[in-house]
Design an enzyme around this catalytic site. Structure first.
Site, PDB file in Angstrom:
ATOM      1  N   CYS B  83       3.668 -31.540  -0.788  1.00 28.57           N
ATOM      2  CA  CYS B  83       4.059 -30.130  -0.754  1.00 28.57           C
ATOM      3  C   CYS B  83       3.692 -29.469   0.572  1.00 28.57           C
ATOM      4  O   CYS B  83       4.052 -28.320   0.812  1.00 28.57           O
ATOM      5  CB  CYS B  83       3.403 -29.384  -1.911  1.00 28.57           C
ATOM      6  N   CYS B 206       2.441 -20.700 -12.964  1.00 30.83           N
ATOM      7  CA  CYS B 206       2.956 -21.852 -12.213  1.00 30.83           C
ATOM      8  C   CYS B 206       4.106 -21.432 -11.301  1.00 30.83           C
ATOM      9  O   CYS B 206       4.949 -20.624 -11.688  1.00 30.83           O
ATOM     10  CB  CYS B 206       3.506 -22.909 -13.170  1.00 30.83           C
ATOM     11  N   SER B 207       4.174 -22.039 -10.114  1.00 30.22           N
ATOM     12  CA  SER B 207       5.349 -21.823  -9.269  1.00 30.22           C
ATOM     13  C   SER B 207       6.517 -22.586  -9.889  1.00 30.22           C
ATOM     14  O   SER B 207       6.319 -23.563 -10.603  1.00 30.22           O
ATOM     15  CB  SER B 207       5.067 -22.309  -7.848  1.00 30.22           C
ATOM     16  N   ILE B 209      10.407 -24.602 -10.172  1.00 32.29           N
ATOM     17  CA  ILE B 209      11.206 -25.677  -9.573  1.00 32.29           C
ATOM     18  C   ILE B 209      12.344 -24.967  -8.828  1.00 32.29           C
ATOM     19  O   ILE B 209      13.046 -24.148  -9.422  1.00 32.29           O
ATOM     20  CB  ILE B 209      11.785 -26.584 -10.675  1.00 32.29           C
ATOM     21  N   LYS B 329       4.869 -18.562  -5.952  1.00 34.63           N
ATOM     22  CA  LYS B 329       4.965 -18.095  -7.329  1.00 34.63           C
ATOM     23  C   LYS B 329       6.269 -17.340  -7.606  1.00 34.63           C
ATOM     24  O   LYS B 329       6.942 -17.587  -8.612  1.00 34.63           O
ATOM     25  CB  LYS B 329       3.747 -17.183  -7.576  1.00 34.63           C
ATOM     26  N   HIS B 333       9.332 -22.580  -4.884  1.00 39.32           N
ATOM     27  CA  HIS B 333       8.578 -23.646  -4.226  1.00 39.32           C
ATOM     28  C   HIS B 333       9.413 -24.929  -4.102  1.00 39.32           C
ATOM     29  O   HIS B 333       9.150 -25.914  -4.788  1.00 39.32           O
ATOM     30  CB  HIS B 333       7.275 -23.889  -5.006  1.00 39.32           C
TER      31      HIS B 333
END
Lengths: 385, 385
Positions: B83, B206-207, B209, B329, B333
């Site tokens: 990442c 969570c960030s 998809i 967020k 991402h």
């Protein structure tokens, strides 16, 4: 830019290494390079690897391998340019040392290809081609290179025997290389009569699926002269280039335009011409690839790669020895490691440490590493300092 | 080393871009950056991408994207550090320009994650962790970060609400960013009561998809002063570092040691301290990640990331605004693009072009991009020249 030298090389025996993991073969090669260099620290690391994601379900190789080599927290970065990943990683190390940012840089290459699950090795390798315009329509790398071979035969009269002679020569050289995957010699008849893969290429025209790793240690030339106990080898030229990724979009599928461009850039940086080169490690992923490569690099005239091979010009002892290591064909082709191993061989030759396969009096060597059907290419020139 | 400046930034709207391919979103962002820079040539290109092999069955992105951008035969190289691939690619571009090898370098980042086949996005992302010691045993990234969150709560008294407030702040910022994937605001209650993913983290911790790309154009500072029509932004610091890849091998799972090391290297190069920074884009792949990051970067004392967030110190208008873009967020991402987009945001802020989310008077910005659970980290410092 600072001048850069190679002070350590590390190889391991390549082959089907079922009992070893990607991280263990990388560490083995890297430790050999560090020991050869005689250094006690590494400032930065690059790892060339094509597709560890598809081959073994592991990305993030920079961090993983710095950790397992015990050199974290140094910067560690993975470089990918398909089968040219190793050469591209070496280039990044060269640039970092030349820039002045780091002094002692480890460049490694690795690929673990035999125990692949999922789509298999052929699918993983196909991701070096254009997925949407080539692979989706069914082509594979043997198929693409077979088309290039057919076109070369049509246009220049290159013969089936001349293709086979590339394999014969490289297996002959590889039989003298203890690190090579296949150390047996082959004959023209054996090559031509082996299993057909993609006409005219038989299995003995193709480089194998290989597990392998290779590593080198580089540093500023000035530092190398102080600390190296072996003959210092200077990197005098580095060239990289790209081309249309899909073969059908090129003007001439027999000409490796990116190899020519990368070589011209490297020759210019080094201030030399092709005839100055004493030996070369080139990217013979298929026999036809070596013939196209020696033409693009300017060692022979366009269309004359076949006859030059037949005349023995590229053999050890010939006018321009090509692939004294055995090349991808005999030494094996763990794709991400290949470009780094080419550097290892040229340095070994320039140091005069190549044993039975030594090119006598070699002072100036070249490496040519390409991705896919040469959509990317990296060329380096090395010289006894 | 030459001084380096950013002269162009290019973003596109991120999200679930079903109708667009990896190559098309990359070209779109790259063209935006080239147009913003006002240049008519590119000398070299880097592409940050984590796992196009597993996500879309395509490696060899340097060659592919140089081809589709119409800039072959220039050198083009793909950089992978999970990442942190985008930040690592930017660092390679910085080194190449600093070295003197190339003048005008394009650095792009891209990931196409929504239309993944095979093992799915969770498997592809898991390849950033240690496949043999973590993934094989069943951990996922939400699971790993949940463990880090639990440990942080135990040790420092960080509360569930403080975690949620990271999401609330970043969605608030992202609601003012036209490129963000999710431009809706969220409340503490919504975050806490959303679907549980890995206790204590819910889906709004969570960030997402994301499909996305981002690009920048860099060149020597001296050249930038001559050709740029916009405020010139100088790269004053670049630091990278690694750590044990498997979380269980670290001394303290609440401390991002590689982030601290990378930041210290960048601060040293720039000759500044954390309190000099006016704004930061940090890697909030999960809410806990932002809390750990601001501690490792030295913006707040160890263990005080939660209270600082609750006190509004990291909001736009606060003591040290963090993720004015909306962060991973809210902005999304697309792993390989994230680090490059961070640079885009900081440059936009330093130019004073950030509109509703502008950090007033910003002169000095920082980006922090990490791979996996921070086994690799890249930090850059940018300053109005």
């Amino acid at each position: 830019m600072r001048e850069v030298a190679v002070i350590g090389v590390g190889m391991i025996k390549w082959g089907e290494l079922w009992e070893k993991s990607l991280r263990s073969i990388f560490v083995e090669a890297a430790m050999n390079a560090i020991e050869d260099a005689g250094v006690d620290r590494i400032d930065s690391m690059y790892v060339g690897c094509m597709s560890s994601g598809l081959f073994v379900g592991q990305e993030h190789l920079g961090a993983l391998l710095a950790d397992y080599l015990g050199i974290a927290p140094i910067p560690a970065t993975r470089i990918e340019s398909a089968c040219a990943s190793g050469g591209a990683a070496f280039r990044q190390g060269f640039i970092e040392v030349a820039s002045g940012l780091s002094d002692i840089v480890l460049v490694g290459g690795v690929e673990k290809m035999t125990d692949v699950s999922g789509g298999g090795a052929t699918f993983a390798l196909s991701t070096a081609a254009d997925q949407e315009y080539e692979v989706y329509n069914g082509v594979t790398f043997p198929g693409l290179y077979a088309m290039m071979a057919r076109a070369h035969m049509e246009r220049y009269g290159t013969t089936r025997k001349q293709l086979a002679l590339v394999a014969v020569k490289n297996h002959d050289n590889g039989s003298k290389n203890p690190h090579a995957q296949y150390q047996m010699k082959v004959s023209v008849d054996q090559v031509i009569n082996s299993v057909m893969i993609a006409d005219p290429l038989t299995i003995l025209d193709c480089s194998p699926i290989t597990d392998g790793a290779a590593a080198v240690v580089i540093c500023p030339l000035e530092l190398a002269r102080k600390i190296s106990k072996k003959p210092v080898v200077k990197v005098t030229g580095s060239g990289a280039a790209t081309d249309a990724i899909a073969v059908h979009q090129r003007k001439d599928i027999t000409h490796l335009a990116a190899a020519e461009e990368a070589a011209q850039r490297a020759y210019k940086m080094a201030g030399i011409k092709p005839s100055d080169i004493d030996l070369a490690e080139v990217h013979d992923c298929f026999t036809i690839a070596e013939i196209c490569a020696i033409e693009a690099l300017g060692f022979v005239e366009t269309g004359k790669g076949g006859p030059a091979t037949e005349a023995g010009e590229t053999a050890i002892g010939g006018r321009i020895p090509v692939n004294p290591s055995g090349g991808l064909k005999s030494k094996g082709h763990p794709v991400g490691a290949t470009g780094v191993a080419q550097i290892c061989e040229v340095v070994t030759q320039l140091r005069g440490e190549a044993g039975e396969r030594q090119v006598e009096g070699a002072k100036l060597g070249l490496t040519q590493n390409m991705g896919g059907t040469c959509a990317s290419c990296v060329v380096h020139i090395l010289e006894v300092a």
